[in-house]
Scaffold this active site. Structure first.
Site, short mmCIF file in Angstrom:
data_model
loop_
_atom_site.label_atom_id
_atom_site.label_comp_id
_atom_site.label_asym_id
_atom_site.label_seq_id
_atom_site.Cartn_x
_atom_site.Cartn_y
_atom_site.Cartn_z
N HIS A 105 0.81 -1.23 0.00
CA HIS A 105 0.00 0.00 0.00
C HIS A 105 0.84 1.28 0.00
CE1 HIS A 105 -3.45 -2.46 0.18
NE2 HIS A 105 -3.52 -2.64 1.48
N GLU B 27 -11.81 -3.99 -2.93
CA GLU B 27 -10.91 -2.93 -3.37
C GLU B 27 -10.62 -3.04 -4.87
OE1 GLU B 27 -7.42 -2.93 -0.55
OE2 GLU B 27 -8.54 -4.66 0.20
N HIS C 77 -9.71 1.55 0.81
CA HIS C 77 -9.59 0.35 1.64
C HIS C 77 -10.76 0.31 2.64
CE1 HIS C 77 -7.64 -2.91 3.82
NE2 HIS C 77 -6.63 -2.89 2.95
#
Length: 326
Positions: free
Chosen positions: A89, A291, A159
């Site tokens: 991420h 996602e 998220h």
């Protein structure tokens, strides 16, 4: 300093978010005569002590890049590792930890921006992002655009952790459909295996809606991840639902529409200990993330697509969450 934002619309939806991490704090939708909370969330002051990317906008590259290294035209870039030796991420100080700026604010829509410097978390070039959250009828629209000054892989996603029951409980009681006939098998760290995308099979086949608890951990891939944490390659186009989630009481359904090629299904396998908005701690499997994104570890693996954004081009990600009350 964190700024809090509340959006509302005539359909009765209410979305609360903050500028830190562009993170969502609450989403309520009308179901019969109730306003149902459909997102997990925490108090704004607790956000920076959670490590589960709670409803944040993650980037510069969502999901995982193996060994935290990328190569492009003879150049090598070492990224900041954030999950073992891998970059998850966008690094330890990714976009989910940043203070976003408000560009414009209306009753039902907000646009935020973020500037990421050259070399931020090891990524090449400057990156400028514009993010819009909008309430449209019974939809939450997320629109993301980005430009870069040097070639760089760009892949952002929300998220968000959903639980459509309107109360805390096991999200595995929900029904889920994912419009995908292929997925990416992963290793123990969530990195896609060297093989190409594989056909969905057995418990990993979500093309027909079914309760998540059915066949739970009945496939080696689900055992590896302690549940679902897999990227599915969508068969649908942006006009078809990529996924459909239905609450345990069958009174609320959420459909996901996106222009992205993949969707990561994550069943909150490591939520335990994250702060909730009531001051207690979440447990594993209380929320599910859907996602939409480009494919994980794709910067160096052409078989997984090309996530490299070039100067002069614009990255454009659009995802729509549509709520349908029975």
């Amino acid at each position: 300093m964190t700024q809090l934002i509340t959006l509302t619309n005539e359909s009765g939806m209410q979305l609360k978010l903050m500028t830190t991490g562009a993170a969502l704090l609450s989403l309520t939708v009308p179901v019969g005569d109730e306003q149902r909370e459909v997102l997990l969330g925490c108090k704004p002051e607790d956000y920076l002590r959670q490590q589960v990317y709670l409803n944040a906008m993650v980037g510069r590259f969502a999901n995982r890049i193996a060994n935290s290294v990328i190569h492009y035209q003879g150049e090598t870039y070492h990224l900041v590792a954030s999950q073992g030796e891998n970059c998850l991420h966008g690094g330890k100080d990714g976009f989910d930890r940043r203070e976003w700026s408000i560009v414009s604010l209306q009753q039902d829509k907000v646009t935020l921006s973020l500037h990421s410097a050259d070399g931020d978390q090891g990524f090449p070039g400057e990156c400028d992002v514009t993010l819009t959250y909008a309430l449209e009828n019974n939809d939450v629209l997320i629109d993301i655009q980005a430009t870069v000054s040097k070639a760089c892989p760009v892949n952002l996603t929300c998220h968000g952790y959903f639980n459509l029951d309107g109360k805390r409980g096991d999200v595995r009681e929900h029904d889920l459909m994912v419009n995908a006939s292929r997925y990416l098998p992963i290793d123990a760290m969530g990195i896609p295996l060297s093989s190409a995308p594989q056909p969905v099979e057995a418990a990993l086949d979500l093309r027909q809606s079914r309760c998540l608890k059915e066949q739970w951990l009945s496939h080696p891939q689900l055992v590896t991840a302690k549940g679902f944490d897999h990227c599915y390659l969508l068969d649908s186009d942006a006009q078809e639902a990529a996924a459909r989630l239905t609450s345990a009481d069958a009174r609320l359904t959420m459909e996901v529409f996106t222009n992205q090629p993949g969707i990561q299904i994550y069943t909150g396998n490591y939520l335990d200990g994250a702060p909730s908005r009531d001051g207690t701690l979440y447990q594993d499997y209380e929320g599910i993330c859907l996602e939409a994104q480009l494919l994980p570890d794709s910067p160096g693996r052409p078989e997984l697509g090309d996530p490299w954004l070039l100067p002069g081009n614009t990255y454009h990600h659009q995802t729509r969450y549509r709520f349908i009350a029975a």
